[in-house]
Scaffold this active site. Structure first.
Site, short mmCIF file in Angstrom:
data_model
loop_
_atom_site.label_atom_id
_atom_site.label_comp_id
_atom_site.label_asym_id
_atom_site.label_seq_id
_atom_site.Cartn_x
_atom_site.Cartn_y
_atom_site.Cartn_z
N THR A 157 0.90 -1.15 0.00
CA THR A 157 0.00 0.00 0.00
C THR A 157 0.93 1.19 0.00
OG1 THR A 157 -1.70 -1.11 1.32
CG2 THR A 157 -1.65 1.27 1.49
N ARG A 185 -14.14 -6.67 -0.78
CA ARG A 185 -13.35 -6.62 0.46
C ARG A 185 -12.70 -5.24 0.63
NH1 ARG A 185 -7.72 -5.39 1.41
NH2 ARG A 185 -7.01 -6.52 3.25
N VAL A 186 -12.77 -4.70 1.83
CA VAL A 186 -12.14 -3.41 2.15
C VAL A 186 -11.08 -3.66 3.22
CG1 VAL A 186 -12.51 -1.09 3.06
CG2 VAL A 186 -14.24 -2.14 1.57
N GLY A 187 -9.90 -3.10 3.03
CA GLY A 187 -8.81 -3.29 3.98
C GLY A 187 -8.72 -2.17 5.00
N ASP A 188 -7.55 -2.03 5.59
CA ASP A 188 -7.34 -1.04 6.65
C ASP A 188 -7.17 0.38 6.12
OD1 ASP A 188 -4.80 -2.22 5.59
OD2 ASP A 188 -3.95 -0.53 6.70
N GLY A 209 0.47 -2.97 4.76
CA GLY A 209 0.57 -4.34 5.25
C GLY A 209 -0.73 -5.10 5.20
N GLY A 211 -4.11 -5.97 5.76
CA GLY A 211 -5.22 -5.15 6.23
C GLY A 211 -6.00 -5.77 7.38
N1 GLY Z 1 -3.08 -2.61 3.62
C1 GLY Z 1 -3.88 -2.72 2.47
C2 GLY Z 1 -4.90 -3.75 2.52
O1 GLY Z 1 -4.78 -4.72 3.25
O2 GLY Z 1 -5.86 -3.61 1.84
#
Ligand code: GLY
Length: 298
Positions: A157, A185-188, A209, A211
């Site tokens: 990222t 899917r949505v990450g951090d 990293g 998420g």
């Molecule tokens: N850090 C980005 C993700 O896991 O989507």
């Protein structure tokens, strides 16, 4: 409050394993992003504007998993997340699951002026159109399939933290997420408290990293808590990576405190980085925090 005229920016191009043949491109990309942010900061621009400038430069460079370099989801499509947080107003602009935006960071920054924090998918794209932000055909975003599959060897990222000469802080993230992720899917990255946070009174942090691991451990919130306890930026970044050990996973953090102190930590093999400040002649780029420290000390 920093001395008048002082500014600092830290950018990262992802916590990952970087193949030797991509090392120079990672350094060059981070250098260009730090220089883009520095151009804003050195003329008195805001930390949020500098963060957007850095993220857009990284999104335009297909060597990074963001914008045009985004990896593909399980359906073979691009779905991008991004966010910018303004440490003065505590406004957050975040987008998730965007498919037709070359620069999701641009939409995120525009959203800072709205009450809404997070817009997903077509809603984010409609907002972009209303703001005059150009979109493209979703197929253009997957035209870099060869490089996207190279990036898929090591997810990452991009991120930026900045302190401007008025004492304002900002943090930003942008990502294509994990290769082969479940569609939707949505990450951090677009979640404040997880992938980023900024508060002029405390500091600013951005992560790269895994998420799901970063979300479960609310890493950005823990960095800020460590800063509030008086631990320095370096120790606060380390705290987060230690905490990640509870669930496992790989991550990297860039942290900046209100005085311009910088902290970097990662448990990945590499972390593409660049730092620029008013006291450096040009950005310093490295593939990992130890190399960066050596270059800054040298
Ligand atoms: N850090 C980005 C993700 O896991 O989507």
């Amino acid at each position: 409050m920093p001395e008048h005229g002082r500014w600092t920016v830290v950018v990262h191009g992802g916590a990952k394993t970087i193949a030797p043949e991509l090392s120079a491109r990672n350094r060059a990309g981070c250098t260009a992003a730090a220089a883009a942010a520095a151009a804003v900061l050195s003329r008195g621009g805001s930390a949020a504007a500098a963060t957007e400038a850095a993220l857009r430069r990284l999104e335009d460079d297909p060597v990074f998993n963001a914008g045009f370099g985004s990896v593909l989801n399980g359906d073979g499509e691009v779905e991008m997340d991004a966010a910018i947080m303004d440490g003065t107003t505590l406004a957050v602009g975040a987008v998730a699951g965007v498919r037709r935006a070359p620069n999701p960071a641009r939409i995120a920054r525009a959203l800072l002026h709205e009450h809404t924090v997070l817009l997903a998918g077509e809603g984010a794209e409609r907002f972009a159109t209303e703001c005059g932000i150009p979109l493209c055909d979703a197929r253009e975003m997957i035209s870099n399939e060869a490089l996207a599959s190279e990036n898929a060897q090591a997810h990452d990222t991009v991120g930026c933290v900045a302190l401007d000469m008025h004492g304002a802080l900002a943090a930003g993230t942008s990502t294509g997420g994990l290769p082969g992720k479940l569609p939707g899917r949505v990450g951090d990255s677009p979640l404040p408290g997880c992938g980023l946070l900024a508060d002029d009174r405390v500091g600013a942090v951005a992560f790269s990293g895994d998420g799901e691991s970063i979300i479960r451990t609310t890493l950005a919130a823990h960095v800020m808590h460590a800063l509030e306890l008086g631990r320095g930026a370096a120790a606060a970044a380390e705290t987060a990576i230690e905490r990640l050990g509870r669930v496992g996973g790989e991550a990297g953090a860039i942290v900046i405190d209100p005085e311009g102190g910088v902290g970097i930590a990662h448990n990945s093999t590499h972390f593409a980085l660049a730092v620029h400040t008013d006291s450096l002649k040009k950005p310093v780029a490295a593939i990992g925090r130890h190399e960066l420290q050596e270059l800054l000390d040298g």
